[in-house]
Design an enzyme around this catalytic site. Structure first.
Site, short mmCIF file in Angstrom:
data_model
loop_
_atom_site.label_atom_id
_atom_site.label_comp_id
_atom_site.label_asym_id
_atom_site.label_seq_id
_atom_site.Cartn_x
_atom_site.Cartn_y
_atom_site.Cartn_z
N HIS A 125 38.88 29.20 47.44
CA HIS A 125 38.66 29.00 46.01
C HIS A 125 37.54 28.00 45.79
CE1 HIS A 125 39.53 27.73 41.85
NE2 HIS A 125 40.08 28.93 41.72
N HIS A 198 48.92 30.29 45.77
CA HIS A 198 49.58 31.58 45.56
C HIS A 198 50.74 31.80 46.52
CE1 HIS A 198 46.59 33.06 42.64
NE2 HIS A 198 45.75 32.32 43.34
N LYS A 229 51.37 28.83 38.64
CA LYS A 229 51.41 30.26 38.95
C LYS A 229 52.87 30.69 39.05
CE LYS A 229 46.80 30.12 40.93
NZ LYS A 229 46.48 28.75 40.46
#
Length: 376
Positions: A125, A198, A229
């Protein structure tokens, strides 16, 4: 005087020409296949009630951090939460941040010094990359999940070595070969850092992520867990040794000079983990939705699905206009699927990013796969 410079206007115009000018979406469609709320906690009324009850029990104002943690923004509750999180993630200590972006930026930019080397997966990222670039260390990317290329980089590295990876990659949806990477880092005395953005909530006991589910937590120098998330709330935490946390409190600029999170956000994190600990079945339900999608995804199609066994299922469209047209076709039928365009991904790898959730019904998934079996 114009509101922006000619150079700024030129950059905007170039985006328009390439078909990748960003704008804030206002899509409200009945079938959500785009959010990162994998376990449905962000829409859970039961969790919302738990947060409200806890705030009422504390009897304190819930708004405003009032200052940095080093001034007026610290609290007994914040420190107790960090102890709780350290326990959940099987770590010695934890430090809470306002977002995963801030946590990664703080951690990576602070720990490496001039003469050190940071090696990151090329699909990391942007906050991981920017953290590396902001440090005074040498920075290199290694080919995605390529152990041979990582070893080649490690052999050439100088000073203290830091390797940066993710547990699940947000655009491809695949996971890292963590055991093999940990073995390489031990061999070359490199400190291993992971972003579990994630993986948090989706894997491990109580949602403690992929690293803990594999029993590898002691192989990592630092781990970052984000709560916006699958945990359905907001914020993040860096976990590691007490010495690492002490170091960040003293030298991590994005932590030192940022207003503390308000009590409401801290309570939401606490209660999200309490809720998930009592609803661990949600992880199994998500795996069932993933298995159904993989089973129903059409075998005979001109679309290329990137291999993934996680909730993130990317379909390569090749070209910004093609990706946007495919997404628009799905949206016209009520399915909220968004295109991911260059430069967010490399040119030629533009895609649809389908995200699966516990609240996606079998009928919804079957209908989506049926549409995908036809030309878009």
């Amino acid at each position: 005087m114009k509101s922006i410079t000619p150079q700024m206007q030129q950059r905007l115009d170039e985006r328009k020409t390439k078909g990748n000018l960003r704008s804030l979406p206002s899509i409200q469609l009945p079938h959500n296949f785009t959010s990162n709320d994998y376990l449905g906690l962000a829409r859970s009324q039961a969790l919302g009630q738990m947060i409200a009850n806890r705030l009422a029990e504390l009897g304190a104002p819930a708004h405003g951090g009032t200052g940095s943690r080093l001034l007026s923004g610290n609290s007994d509750f914040a420190m107790a939460l960090e102890q709780k999180l350290a326990g959940i993630f099987n770590a010695e200590a934890a430090l809470v941040f306002g977002s995963g972006y801030q946590a990664n930026l703080c951690l990576i930019s602070s720990v490496a010094q001039k003469g050190d080397t940071i090696i990151y997966d090329q699909l990391s990222h942007v906050c991981l990359k920017e953290g590396a670039w902001l440090s005074k260390a040498q920075t290199f990317a290694f080919l995605h999940n390529d152990l041979e290329d990582l070893e080649r980089r490690l052999k050439a590295a100088e000073g203290n070595k830091f390797v940066v990876v993710e547990s699940v990659y947000s655009m491809d949806g695949d996971d890292a070969p963590l055991k093999e990477i940990a073995t390489l880092c031990k061999r070359y005395e490199a400190r291993l850092i992971i972003d579990e953005a994630h993986g948090t909530g989706v894997f491990g006991e109580g949602g403690n992520g992929l690293v803990c589910s594999l029993g590898l937590e002691h192989d990592f120098f630092a781990r970052v867990y984000t709560f916006g998330k699958a945990m359905g709330v907001h914020g993040a935490a860096v976990v590691g040794s007490q010495e690492l946390i002490d170091y960040l409190v003293n030298f991590g600029r994005p932590f030192i000079y940022t207003t503390a999170m308000p009590l409401h956000s801290l309570v939401a994190i606490e209660q999200a983990f309490n809720y998930l600990s009592k609803n661990q079945h949600l992880q199994a339900e998500l795996r069932q939705r993933i298995a159904l999608f993989l089973k129903q995804f059409p075998e005979e199609t001109d679309m290329k699905r990137i291999q993934s066994n996680t909730a993130i299922q990317p379909i390569v469209a090749q070209g910004n206009e093609r990706a946007k047209a495919m997404a628009k076709a799905l949206q016209s039928k009520g399915f909220d699927v968004r295109p991911i365009l260059a430069p967010t991904v490399r040119e030629g790898e533009e895609r649809l990013r389908i995200c699966l959730h516990t609240y996606n019904t079998e009928e919804e998934i079957n209908a989506l796969c049926q549409i995908l079996s036809q030309p878009l």
